[in-house]
Design an enzyme around this catalytic site. Structure first.
Site, PDB file in Angstrom:
ATOM      1  N   HIS A  13     -23.254  -3.664  18.731  1.00 17.48           N
ATOM      2  CA  HIS A  13     -23.847  -2.312  18.912  1.00 17.48           C
ATOM      3  C   HIS A  13     -25.320  -2.375  18.518  1.00 17.48           C
ATOM      4  CE1 HIS A  13     -23.485   2.251  18.778  1.00 17.48           C
ATOM      5  NE2 HIS A  13     -24.761   1.984  18.522  1.00 17.48           N
ATOM      6  N   HIS A  15     -29.617  -1.098  19.559  1.00 19.41           N
ATOM      7  CA  HIS A  15     -30.645  -0.391  20.340  1.00 19.41           C
ATOM      8  C   HIS A  15     -31.883  -1.272  20.406  1.00 19.41           C
ATOM      9  CE1 HIS A  15     -28.467   3.489  20.195  1.00 19.41           C
ATOM     10  NE2 HIS A  15     -27.997   2.971  19.076  1.00 19.41           N
ATOM     11  N   LYS A  99     -20.878   3.991  27.518  1.00 20.43           N
ATOM     12  CA  LYS A  99     -21.054   4.616  26.207  1.00 20.43           C
ATOM     13  C   LYS A  99     -20.956   6.124  26.356  1.00 20.43           C
ATOM     14  CE  LYS A  99     -22.205   5.098  21.846  1.00 20.43           C
ATOM     15  NZ  LYS A  99     -23.491   4.784  21.226  1.00 20.43           N
ATOM     16  N   HIS A 136     -19.586   7.341  20.665  1.00 18.49           N
ATOM     17  CA  HIS A 136     -20.209   7.975  19.498  1.00 18.49           C
ATOM     18  C   HIS A 136     -19.294   9.141  19.142  1.00 18.49           C
ATOM     19  CE1 HIS A 136     -23.815   9.225  17.028  1.00 18.49           C
ATOM     20  NE2 HIS A 136     -22.968  10.227  16.888  1.00 18.49           N
ATOM     21  N   HIS A 174     -19.868   2.622  15.002  1.00 15.04           N
ATOM     22  CA  HIS A 174     -20.468   2.952  13.696  1.00 15.04           C
ATOM     23  C   HIS A 174     -19.634   3.956  12.906  1.00 15.04           C
ATOM     24  CE1 HIS A 174     -21.885   6.187  16.250  1.00 15.04           C
ATOM     25  NE2 HIS A 174     -22.885   5.504  16.756  1.00 15.04           N
ATOM     26  N   ASP A 247     -26.016  -1.199  14.921  1.00 15.77           N
ATOM     27  CA  ASP A 247     -26.663   0.068  15.287  1.00 15.77           C
ATOM     28  C   ASP A 247     -28.146   0.038  14.910  1.00 15.77           C
ATOM     29  OD1 ASP A 247     -26.801   2.517  16.520  1.00 15.77           O
ATOM     30  OD2 ASP A 247     -26.073   3.646  14.793  1.00 15.77           O
TER      31      ASP A 247
HETATM   32  O1  DOR Z   1     -28.903   6.707  13.799  1.00 15.74           O
HETATM   33  C1  DOR Z   1     -28.762   6.575  15.005  1.00 15.74           C
HETATM   34  N1  DOR Z   1     -29.781   6.170  15.799  1.00 15.74           N
HETATM   35  N2  DOR Z   1     -27.579   6.861  15.545  1.00 15.74           N
HETATM   36  C2  DOR Z   1     -27.397   6.883  16.862  1.00 15.74           C
HETATM   37  O2  DOR Z   1     -26.310   7.210  17.285  1.00 15.74           O
HETATM   38  C3  DOR Z   1     -28.523   6.598  17.791  1.00 15.74           C
HETATM   39  C4  DOR Z   1     -29.568   5.810  17.154  1.00 15.74           C
HETATM   40  C5  DOR Z   1     -30.883   5.826  17.932  1.00 15.74           C
HETATM   41  O3  DOR Z   1     -30.839   5.606  19.139  1.00 15.74           O
HETATM   42  O4  DOR Z   1     -31.930   6.011  17.314  1.00 15.74           O
HETATM   43 ZN    ZN Z   2     -26.204   3.435  18.224  1.00 14.92          ZN
END
Ligand code: DOR
Ligand code: ZN
Length: 347
Positions: A13, A15, A99, A136, A174, A247
């Site tokens: 997971h 970003h 997702k 999520h 998460h 995450d």
């Molecule tokens: O803390 C987070 N940041 N939780 C999420 O679900 C998305 C992520 C983000 O993309 O910044």
């Molecule tokens: Zn995430």
């Protein structure tokens, strides 16, 4: 000197964002992880296989030549996702799943699902084509307390989805509560969860005591200590339903240190070291490799990575700031020390 050599891990997971920031985020993850499940909450979101393939090319273009890394792409589920798109996703080897963001639940989720209960035909198609559903798991109604949103999502939607679609692979991302850990543990096969370093190492005191700590703010928000302890036990239990997903989610410093600060912890610069810190704290370093390098791959049906990484017991300090895309970013655990250092990685 004490060392740990383990199968190269994967991040289930992650970003990476887009544009110039990829030159920071891609090497930060690829230094350790061979594969990563890449979240689709860009602006605009990645809703089609075509957009995911273009995004994948941008990610690979930011990968230094000496590194190997396999981005596993997700598509962003919307209220209007078509069965044809699900079929196309199933046929594409670089797409790992869809997702589900409830609309408004987190960063760039406004185009997400507005009525989960009406998505049955989508979940059915995903089950039929063998496409996993990554979730999520939080409700978004304003009258529901932020600390209860994960549990309410499980009780209201997730139990039903898992029961109604027995062949659907479901990953609750998460997880932050004892309720989520219990749900996943007791669920049928084909249901799993990722756990972040921040939810293992911290609880809501680390967000709120002595002043608001915006760099520890993420979603789902950190919960009380008893929930942290339940996650810790799940992570070291050796139960293959629980595996690594950082995450890692960078936001520039001025967006975190703001009157309305963004949610997300940029943990990639120290990800495996943070997990090692936690497993060492729990006297469970022997459980790290399965959690980080085996259970996720097995759940998704991938081969284990064939090379290794080595961590050495040598204290280091996470940098206070990282400069990327012409802006300062504060990494998670900034300025704090960690006991394990990445010594050797073929990347
Ligand atoms: O803390 C987070 N940041 N939780 C999420 O679900 C998305 C992520 C983000 O993309 O910044
Ligand atoms: Zn995430």
């Amino acid at each position: 000197m004490q060392t740990i050599t383990m199968i190269r891990p994967d991040d289930w997971h992650l970003h990476l964002r887009d544009g110039a920031l990829l030159h920071e985020t891609v090497p930060a993850t690829a230094r350790v992880f061979h594969r990563a499940v890449v979240m689709p909450n860009l602006v605009p979101p990645v809703t089609t296989v075509k957009a995911a393939m273009a995004y994948r090319e941008r990610i690979l273009a930011a990968l230094p030549a000496a590194m190997t890394f396999q981005p596993l792409m997700t598509l962003y589920l919307t209220q209007t996702t078509s069965v044809d798109e699900i079929r196309a996703a199933a046929e594409n080897p670089h797409v790992i799943g869809f997702k589900l963001y409830p609309a408004g639940a987190t960063t760039n989720s406004s185009a997400g699902v507005t009525a989960v209960a009406e998505m049955g035909y989508v979940f059915e198609a995903m089950a039929e084509f063998g496409v996993p559903l990554l979730i999520h798991g939080e409700v978004t109604e304003s009258h529901i307390d932020i600390f209860d949103r994960e549990k309410v999502f499980i009780d209201r939607y997730l139990r039903h989805i898992v029961e109604q679609h027995p062949r659907l692979k479901v990953i609750l991302e998460h997880i932050t509560t004892a309720d989520a850990a219990d749900f996943v543990r007791e669920a049928r096969d084909g249901v799993a969860a990722t756990i972040t370093p921040q939810h293992l190492l911290m609880n809501r005191n680390d967000l709120l005591v002595g002043g608001v700590r915006p760099h520890n703010f993420c979603l789902p928000v950190l919960k009380r200590r008893s929930h942290q302890e339940a996650l810790q036990q799940a992570a070291i239990s050796g139960n293959p339903k629980f595996f690594l997903g950082t995450d890692s989610a960078p936001h520039a410093r001025h967006k975190k240190e703001a009157a309305c600060g963004c949610a997300g912890c940029y943990s990639a610069p120290a990800a495996i070291e943070l997990y090692a810190e936690f497993f060492a704290q729990m006297d469970a370093l022997d459980k790290l490799e399965n959690f980080a390098s085996r259970f996720g791959a097995e759940f998704y049906g991938f081969p284990l990575n064939t090379d290794t990484i080595t961590l050495v017991k040598q204290e280091w300090t996470v940098p206070e700031l990282i400069h990327a895309d012409d802006e300062p970013f504060v990494p998670y655990w900034a300025g704090e020390s960690l006991m394990w250092t990445l010594a050797d990685s073929s990347n």
